[in-house]
Design a protein around this motif. Structure first.
Motif, PDB file in Angstrom:
ATOM      1  N   MET A  79      24.504  26.868 -36.182  1.00  0.00           N
ATOM      2  CA  MET A  79      24.013  26.029 -35.069  1.00  0.00           C
ATOM      3  C   MET A  79      24.979  24.859 -34.982  1.00  0.00           C
ATOM      4  O   MET A  79      25.029  24.022 -35.902  1.00  0.00           O
ATOM      5  CB  MET A  79      22.596  25.540 -35.368  1.00  0.00           C
ATOM      6  CG  MET A  79      21.560  26.603 -35.144  1.00  0.00           C
ATOM      7  SD  MET A  79      19.915  25.949 -35.403  1.00  0.00           S
ATOM      8  CE  MET A  79      19.744  26.223 -37.118  1.00  0.00           C
ATOM      9  N   CYS A 121      26.784  21.922 -27.584  1.00  0.00           N
ATOM     10  CA  CYS A 121      26.328  23.247 -27.115  1.00  0.00           C
ATOM     11  C   CYS A 121      27.468  24.081 -26.538  1.00  0.00           C
ATOM     12  O   CYS A 121      27.376  25.311 -26.480  1.00  0.00           O
ATOM     13  CB  CYS A 121      25.216  23.103 -26.085  1.00  0.00           C
ATOM     14  SG  CYS A 121      23.761  22.268 -26.737  1.00  0.00           S
ATOM     15  N   CYS A 159      28.864  26.682 -29.264  1.00  0.00           N
ATOM     16  CA  CYS A 159      27.839  27.141 -30.194  1.00  0.00           C
ATOM     17  C   CYS A 159      27.646  28.653 -30.094  1.00  0.00           C
ATOM     18  O   CYS A 159      27.828  29.244 -29.027  1.00  0.00           O
ATOM     19  CB  CYS A 159      26.519  26.433 -29.886  1.00  0.00           C
ATOM     20  SG  CYS A 159      25.252  26.816 -31.092  1.00  0.00           S
ATOM     21  N   CYS A 193      18.620  29.795 -28.487  1.00  0.00           N
ATOM     22  CA  CYS A 193      18.854  28.618 -29.337  1.00  0.00           C
ATOM     23  C   CYS A 193      17.594  28.333 -30.167  1.00  0.00           C
ATOM     24  O   CYS A 193      16.499  28.194 -29.611  1.00  0.00           O
ATOM     25  CB  CYS A 193      19.186  27.421 -28.448  1.00  0.00           C
ATOM     26  SG  CYS A 193      19.076  25.868 -29.358  1.00  0.00           S
ATOM     27  N   CYS A 219      25.343  22.010 -33.384  1.00  0.00           N
ATOM     28  CA  CYS A 219      24.928  20.597 -33.456  1.00  0.00           C
ATOM     29  C   CYS A 219      24.644  20.208 -34.905  1.00  0.00           C
ATOM     30  O   CYS A 219      25.153  19.200 -35.418  1.00  0.00           O
ATOM     31  CB  CYS A 219      23.705  20.337 -32.581  1.00  0.00           C
ATOM     32  SG  CYS A 219      22.345  21.467 -32.865  1.00  0.00           S
ATOM     33  N   ALA A 250      16.883  22.280 -26.802  1.00  0.00           N
ATOM     34  CA  ALA A 250      18.342  22.124 -26.647  1.00  0.00           C
ATOM     35  C   ALA A 250      18.695  21.251 -25.447  1.00  0.00           C
ATOM     36  O   ALA A 250      19.801  20.717 -25.380  1.00  0.00           O
ATOM     37  CB  ALA A 250      18.986  23.493 -26.502  1.00  0.00           C
TER      38      ALA A 250
HETATM   39 FE1  SF4 Z   1      22.385  23.104 -31.128  1.00  0.00          FE
HETATM   40 FE2  SF4 Z   1      23.070  23.471 -28.595  1.00  0.00          FE
HETATM   41 FE3  SF4 Z   1      23.669  25.312 -30.394  1.00  0.00          FE
HETATM   42 FE4  SF4 Z   1      21.181  24.987 -29.654  1.00  0.00          FE
HETATM   43  S1  SF4 Z   1      22.856  25.682 -28.375  1.00  0.00           S
HETATM   44  S2  SF4 Z   1      21.909  25.196 -31.756  1.00  0.00           S
HETATM   45  S3  SF4 Z   1      21.111  22.769 -29.338  1.00  0.00           S
HETATM   46  S4  SF4 Z   1      24.472  23.226 -30.305  1.00  0.00           S
END
Ligand code: SF4
Length: 507
Positions: A343, A433, A436, A449, A345, A423
């Motif tokens: 993840m 994001c 990700c 997510c 973030c 998110a």
């Molecule tokens: Fe984090 Fe965004 Fe990835 Fe979801 S999509 S885990 S909020 S970085």
């Protein structure tokens, strides 16, 4: 009668109350500072936290010696043995200690038999004493930060025009939530090279292998009052003029943005809160800075910091045990090992914490704490992790902050609603994001997510309790719009995730 002074590791200020009480007799007054190995091993600490505290203590001892005090610096297995030796050697009949901020240490001290009297001198390192906070808090239905902050502005005459706030408003937060949509030109933070004394602490911690969390080098924090003052000066000159607008933004690779980085120094006593507030106010008037930046910063020190400290001492000592949602999941292992999550973030913020022991308030609240809350992690476990991971962490600041504000485990004494989000918020306030493995738009499906399915799962699990809060009605209304079939899929994803990541703790 010989009086001795014990200076605790977060009381490194020559104006602190115990030292001030013997200032005139300093040449005859023994002073002790103790590095206790056992105390440091009672919980995990970031390696840089130990370096910071012990190096700052050693530098402060040296400063006191230069000022004429009779200083003993003890590196010992435990506090009590070091104190007993010092008391006997110096024929001390009374030990003076400025009242500590953290309850666990105060309870320990009160239970010791040191063979002489121990006198606690009221702490003068906060603007509000515990008694003054109690007077403010008693009889109020809600202990709202905003009310407390306004009282502080009036009481200390900060950014005031008579009885009215300068600018006609108390709070300019609406101007301080700009998302990082453009490439930001951020200032360089002021860091320091370790001197010989700091390097010797780094080497000792490496040799003794006292803790295994966080990178120990490069260590770049300041360790003296003069370093701390230079950081404050740097912030006022370089960062404060544009601090406000992007104070909630999160950007990959940008560890510090316009943040002040003074919390470790304030919390060790190397800076005191009123000098920081007055300096910011002076900069506002002299340099005609934007009010939203200056007010936003002053609120962190005069409002939030004092409030957290006041609440910690006002509420019952069992406050730390609160668990309003009855959450009991273990903390995911990746909080200790950033490379174990994809993840982005969480990965980005956790790497930064491992490297520096620092993250700013929104990274802490809306990424690290938010995720633990919506997953249902035991609040005491996440509080313990916060205490371990940050260089500015102390019991008084983490208990109220994590249990109350971050986890809403007190059921609403501190905050009026839980800081839970999907998110959407992270995507709005960061660039995480974009890179990700998960899809920020999906709440079901292979790439959904986890912040999304856990957010809806959290609302569904606790909807009865959340209804009582009023401020959650909009979110609960949105929950009702999700079909039963989709909600089932969301909840199944949450169960699967927990099984894969918490029971086995393998990501
Ligand atoms: Fe984090 Fe965004 Fe990835 Fe979801 S999509 S885990 S909020 S970085």
């Amino acid at each position: 009668m010989t009086t001795g002074i014990w200076v605790l590791g977060d009381q490194l200020w020559t104006g602190q109350a115990a030292l001030s009480s013997c200032e005139k007799e300093k040449k005859q007054t023994p002073v002790i500072l103790v590095e206790s190995r056992c105390y440091a091993q009672q919980r995990s600490y970031h390696r840089q936290k130990l370096v910071l505290v012990w190096s700052a203590m050693r530098h402060f001892a040296s400063e006191l010696r230069s000022a004429g005090w009779l200083v003993t610096y003890s590196i010992a297995d435990d506090f009590q043995t070091a104190l007993l030796n010092w008391i006997e050697k110096n024929g001390i009949r009374e030990v003076r200690v400025m009242t500590g901020n953290d309850r666990p240490l105060m309870q320990l001290i009160q239970n010791w038999q040191l063979g002489c009297s121990v006198r606690f001198i009221p702490n003068n390192h906060f603007l509000w004493s515990a008694a003054e906070f109690r007077d403010w808090a008693q009889g109020r239905k809600r202990l709202l930060l905003e009310d407390f902050y306004r009282e502080g502005r009036k009481r200390f005459k900060v950014l005031m025009n008579g009885n009215q706030p300068i600018g006609g408003q108390w709070n300019f937060d609406k101007q301080n939530r700009r998302p990082p949509q453009v490439k930001l030109e951020t200032p360089q933070p002021l860091w320091f090279e370790p001197d010989e004394m700091t390097q010797s602490v780094i080497d000792a911690i490496k040799d003794e292998n006292l803790t295994n969390y966080g990178e120990i080098e490069p260590f770049r924090w300041g360790v003296t009052r003069s370093d701390a003052k230079a950081v404050l000066e740097h912030f006022l000159r370089i960062c404060l003029p544009t601090f406000g607008p992007y104070q909630d933004a999160m950007v990959t690779g940008e560890e510090t943005l316009w943040h002040s980085l003074i919390s470790p120094y304030l919390n060790l006593g190397l800076l005191n809160p009123m000098e920081v507030i007055e300096a910011a106010q002076k900069a506002y008037f002299e340099n005609e800075l934007e009010l939203n930046s200056v007010e936003g910063f002053i609120r962190q020190v005069l409002g939030w910091r004092e409030y957290m400290h006041g609440i910690y001492h006002y509420l019952d000592k069992d406050y730390r045990e609160n668990n309003w949602f009855n959450h009991s999941e273990p903390l995911p292992d990746f909080y200790w090992h950033s490379d174990q999550t994809n993840m982005n973030c969480l990965h980005q913020v956790l790497i930064q914490v491992e490297k520096t022991g620092y993250a700013h308030h929104i990274q802490r609240l809306m990424v690290l704490s938010n995720f633990a809350l919506i997953v249902g992690v035991d609040p005491q476990e996440i509080e313990s992790w916060f205490h371990a991971a940050f260089v500015d962490a102390h019991d008084w600041v983490m208990v109220s902050n994590v249990i109350g504000m971050g986890q809403f485990a007190d059921g609403g004494i501190l905050a009026s609603k839980p800081y839970a989000s999907s998110a959407n918020y992270i995507n709005k306030m960061s660039d995480y994001c974009k890179n990700c493995a998960y899809n920020r738009r999906q709440r079901i499906g292979e790439k959904a997510c986890p912040f999304n399915f856990f957010y809806w799962d959290f609302l569904a699990r606790h909807q009865e309790k959340l209804k009582s809060l009023g401020r959650m009605n909009l979110a609960l209304g949105n929950l009702l719009r999700i079909s039963a079939e989709e909600l089932e899929k969301i909840q199944a994803l949450a169960v699967d995730w927990r099984q894969n990541h918490l029971l086995s703790n393998i990501n």
